[in-house]
Structure formats: structure tokens, C-alpha cells
Design a protein around this motif. Structure first.
Motif, PDB file in Angstrom:
ATOM      1  N   ALA A 130       0.867  -1.179   0.000  1.00 27.54           N
ATOM      2  CA  ALA A 130       0.000   0.000   0.000  1.00 27.54           C
ATOM      3  C   ALA A 130       0.904   1.231   0.000  1.00 27.54           C
ATOM      4  O   ALA A 130       1.792   1.357   0.845  1.00 27.54           O
ATOM      5  CB  ALA A 130      -0.920   0.017   1.212  1.00 27.54           C
ATOM      6  N   VAL A 131       0.684   2.101  -0.960  1.00 24.39           N
ATOM      7  CA  VAL A 131       1.516   3.299  -1.100  1.00 24.39           C
ATOM      8  C   VAL A 131       0.629   4.528  -1.087  1.00 24.39           C
ATOM      9  O   VAL A 131      -0.391   4.580  -1.781  1.00 24.39           O
ATOM     10  CB  VAL A 131       2.336   3.268  -2.408  1.00 24.39           C
ATOM     11  N   SER A 132       1.004   5.521  -0.301  1.00 22.47           N
ATOM     12  CA  SER A 132       0.328   6.814  -0.277  1.00 22.47           C
ATOM     13  C   SER A 132       1.396   7.896  -0.365  1.00 22.47           C
ATOM     14  O   SER A 132       2.323   7.921   0.447  1.00 22.47           O
ATOM     15  CB  SER A 132      -0.483   6.979   1.016  1.00 22.47           C
ATOM     16  N   ILE A 133       1.290   8.755  -1.387  1.00 26.21           N
ATOM     17  CA  ILE A 133       2.255   9.841  -1.537  1.00 26.21           C
ATOM     18  C   ILE A 133       1.513  11.155  -1.756  1.00 26.21           C
ATOM     19  O   ILE A 133       0.392  11.187  -2.261  1.00 26.21           O
ATOM     20  CB  ILE A 133       3.232   9.600  -2.707  1.00 26.21           C
ATOM     21  N   THR A 134       2.155  12.224  -1.357  1.00 34.66           N
ATOM     22  CA  THR A 134       1.618  13.569  -1.567  1.00 34.66           C
ATOM     23  C   THR A 134       2.593  14.338  -2.444  1.00 34.66           C
ATOM     24  O   THR A 134       3.793  14.412  -2.130  1.00 34.66           O
ATOM     25  CB  THR A 134       1.431  14.306  -0.227  1.00 34.66           C
ATOM     26  N   LEU A 135       2.093  14.892  -3.545  1.00 40.01           N
ATOM     27  CA  LEU A 135       2.913  15.652  -4.474  1.00 40.01           C
ATOM     28  C   LEU A 135       2.478  17.114  -4.465  1.00 40.01           C
ATOM     29  O   LEU A 135       1.278  17.418  -4.423  1.00 40.01           O
ATOM     30  CB  LEU A 135       2.779  15.096  -5.896  1.00 40.01           C
ATOM     31  N   ASP A 136       3.461  18.021  -4.512  1.00 41.18           N
ATOM     32  CA  ASP A 136       3.115  19.439  -4.584  1.00 41.18           C
ATOM     33  C   ASP A 136       2.931  19.848  -6.045  1.00 41.18           C
ATOM     34  O   ASP A 136       2.936  19.003  -6.953  1.00 41.18           O
ATOM     35  CB  ASP A 136       4.181  20.292  -3.890  1.00 41.18           C
ATOM     36  N   GLY A 137       2.759  21.137  -6.283  1.00 46.09           N
ATOM     37  CA  GLY A 137       2.490  21.617  -7.637  1.00 46.09           C
ATOM     38  C   GLY A 137       3.610  21.346  -8.617  1.00 46.09           C
ATOM     39  O   GLY A 137       3.387  21.264  -9.830  1.00 46.09           O
ATOM     40  N   ALA A 138       4.822  21.195  -8.098  1.00 49.49           N
ATOM     41  CA  ALA A 138       5.974  20.904  -8.952  1.00 49.49           C
ATOM     42  C   ALA A 138       6.227  19.401  -9.077  1.00 49.49           C
ATOM     43  O   ALA A 138       7.281  18.988  -9.564  1.00 49.49           O
ATOM     44  CB  ALA A 138       7.213  21.588  -8.391  1.00 49.49           C
ATOM     45  N   LYS A 139       5.279  18.598  -8.626  1.00 46.75           N
ATOM     46  CA  LYS A 139       5.376  17.133  -8.674  1.00 46.75           C
ATOM     47  C   LYS A 139       6.495  16.585  -7.791  1.00 46.75           C
ATOM     48  O   LYS A 139       7.020  15.496  -8.031  1.00 46.75           O
ATOM     49  CB  LYS A 139       5.561  16.649 -10.117  1.00 46.75           C
ATOM     50  N   THR A 140       6.843  17.356  -6.757  1.00 45.71           N
ATOM     51  CA  THR A 140       7.825  16.892  -5.781  1.00 45.71           C
ATOM     52  C   THR A 140       7.096  16.187  -4.642  1.00 45.71           C
ATOM     53  O   THR A 140       6.060  16.653  -4.175  1.00 45.71           O
ATOM     54  CB  THR A 140       8.631  18.074  -5.230  1.00 45.71           C
ATOM     55  N   CYS A 141       7.647  15.066  -4.198  1.00 48.33           N
ATOM     56  CA  CYS A 141       7.022  14.293  -3.129  1.00 48.33           C
ATOM     57  C   CYS A 141       7.282  14.963  -1.781  1.00 48.33           C
ATOM     58  O   CYS A 141       8.439  15.113  -1.369  1.00 48.33           O
ATOM     59  CB  CYS A 141       7.574  12.873  -3.134  1.00 48.33           C
ATOM     60  N   THR A 142       6.229  15.373  -1.113  1.00 50.69           N
ATOM     61  CA  THR A 142       6.354  16.011   0.195  1.00 50.69           C
ATOM     62  C   THR A 142       6.037  15.056   1.346  1.00 50.69           C
ATOM     63  O   THR A 142       6.312  15.358   2.503  1.00 50.69           O
ATOM     64  CB  THR A 142       5.425  17.230   0.292  1.00 50.69           C
TER      65      THR A 142
END
Length: 285
Positions: free
Chosen positions: A199-211
Motif C-alpha cells: 500500500a503506497v500513499s504519496i503527496t505531491l506538490d504543484g511541482a510534482k515533488t514528493c512532500t
């Protein structure tokens, strides 16, 4: 095989259940949906003098979303999978519960019972780990909240003390830009225990950088676990093909699988990397 003789109690409140747990100590066994309980009793792996059923406690059947999602311990896997509230708040969990065993098992088995059993092959646990979930535990003195990644202590062993019970699972709200994937891979049938669960959960900002990144794994160690070393490699970086390969290798290195009928330890370790890579590739796309 018949069941051994035991007394049966059906408390109507969490307080009453805790009191019974405290009164009878090791002689009492809690029962949620009953799937694991009946097997353990039938095989004479346990011999309690009292079985305490939690099915008659109303608050353990509730699903509420008010700042955070609260799922009572007696909510079944089918109810989680079908709940519009849960599907909207935590689709990763709804998908995971929809993959548990067969329809009959999903209709009887409960989220709280599944987690309390502490099985490394739990389907919901990796999803909840990826969602930063916590559990609420009730005891004779107080309630306490435990992050799920601290709840599993060893093979079929959890943070529950002998006079405590799990009453709810808590999922925080997702941050904008969060996306997730759940994968249950079995080498036999879809209803079998998983060979590997990811199970993977990621958050990306507007620049597609993983935060933010969370990777939950199941069936590849004595307990469900988070691949924290792999998560750290994602933080602050963009999801490139090269990075995904690095992260998948780091996730595989976090595992400590055993061999069984579905594959050798080495096979399960390698398949962990494969499925983490595919999940991240989906999320990057």
C-alpha cells in the motif's frame, strides 16, 4: 471437531467488556467477528473459560467522520468496503477490505478483530499504515491512542495489554495532492492470504515533488510494517524512473519474509520490490 466448553458473555458497553476482561484475566477471550476465535477454539490452541463477545456494543459498530475518520472495531470488512464515507475519506482502506478473503469472510470478519489478531498477512493493515492510522485502546484506567506502526509488536503480538481491547481505528484527513495504490498479490487464488501486500500513499506538490510518502507492507515480515527507509528516499524528490527503482529496492530490503507454499523468502522479497515499483509507476503516471 466440536468446540471446548466455555461460558459466554455479551457485554453492552466498552466499560462492561473491559470489566469482564479484568475480572477473568487470561481465562477470558474476546471475540469480534469470530473467525479467528472459532478456529483457535476448534483446534484447541486456546482454552478460555469465558468468551466475551463484542457484537452487542453499539459504539463499536459506528463510522464517523468529523475532523478525522473513526471506524469502530466491530465494523466488518464488507461494511468498510461499501461505506460511502470511508470510500470518500480513505479509498485505499476500502479497497483493501474489499480484498479480504471471500464474501463470507468479509461479511463476518471485522476491522478491529483483524488488527487485534496481529497477523502479518492482514490486508487492511498495510493500507492503514500508509494512511498514518492510529488505534484507540480502552483499558480499566483510560483510553489511549497508539500509532498503528507501533501497535504490531511481533508474531501475533500487539500493544494490547491483557485487560484492554481495541475500540476504534482513526484515519487522519488526507492532504491535498495525496494519491494512493493498494496491491494484493497472491500466487494461488484471489481469496488466499497474500504472498505480498503493498500500500503506497504519496503527496505531491504543484511541482510534482514528493512532500510525504508512506509505504505499508504485509506478508513479508513477522508483522505488517512501514518501509521507512524507502519512504525517506522519496521525500523532497520528484518521481523519476531512476528514483522509483531505488525506492523499490529499499522497500525490498526492509522485509524479513519466511518461505511457505506461496513462495520462498527470496521470491517474496523480490516481489515486494516489483510491486512497490509498479505502484509508484502508476502514481507517477
Amino acid at each position: 471437531m466440536s468446540l471446548p466448553r466455555f461460558n459466554y458473555c455479551a457485554p453492552k458497553s466498552v466499560g462492561e467488556a473491559v470489566a469482564l476482561r479484568q475480572k477473568f484475566g487470561d481465562e477470558a477471550m474476546l471475540m469480534a467477528g469470530g473467525l479467528a476465535t472459532v478456529i483457535l477454539l476448534r483446534e484447541r490452541m486456546v482454552a478460555p473459560s469465558v468468551v466475551v463477545s463484542l457484537s452487542g456494543i453499539p459504539e463499536l459498530h459506528r463510522v464517523e467522520a468529523n475532523g478525522e475518520l473513526s471506524i469502530g472495531a466491530m465494523v466488518t470488512h464488507s461494511e468498510v468496503a461499501r461505506s460511502a464515507v470511508i470510500r470518500n475519506w480513505a479509498p485505499l482502506l476500502a479497497e483493501a477490505c474489499g480484498r479480504v478473503g471471500s464474501p463470507a469472510i468479509r461479511n463476518m470478519g471485522t476491522l478491529g478483530g483483524n488488527l487485534s489478531h496481529g497477523d502479518s498477512a492482514s490486508d487492511p493493515a498495510p493500507a492503514l499504515l500508509a494512511l498514518d492510522a492510529e488505534v484507540i485502546i480502552a483499558g480499566p484506567q483510560r483510553e489511549r491512542r497508539v500509532p498503528l506502526h507501533e501497535f504490531f509488536r511481533g508474531t501475533l503480538t500487539t500493544a494490547l495489554d491483557g485487560d484492554e481491547l481495541l475500540v476504534a481505528c482513526i484515519v487522519p484527513p488526507a492532504v491535498a495532492g495525496t494519491r494512493g495504490r493498494f496491491i494484493k498479490y497472491t500466487a494461488t487464488t484471489a481469496e488466499a492470504f497474500a504472498t505480498v501486500t503493498v500500500a503506497v500513499s504519496i503527496t505531491l506538490d504543484g511541482a510534482k515533488t514528493c512532500t510525504r510518502a508512506r509505504i505499508g507492507l504485509g506478508s513479508v515480515a513477522p508483522v505488517p510494517l512501514r518501509a521507512t527507509a524507502a519512504e525517506e528516499q522519496l521525500h523532497g524528490r520528484k518521481l523519476s524512473a531512476e528514483l522509483i527503482v531505488e525506492v523499490a529496492a529499499a522497500a525490498a530490503a526492509c522485509t524479513d519474509p519466511s518461505s511457505n507454499g506461496q513462495g520462498s523468502a527470496q521470491y517474496r522479497r523480490e516481489m515486494t520490490g516489483v510491486w512497490v515499483r509498479r505502484a509508484l509507476e502508476d502514481l507517477a503516471a
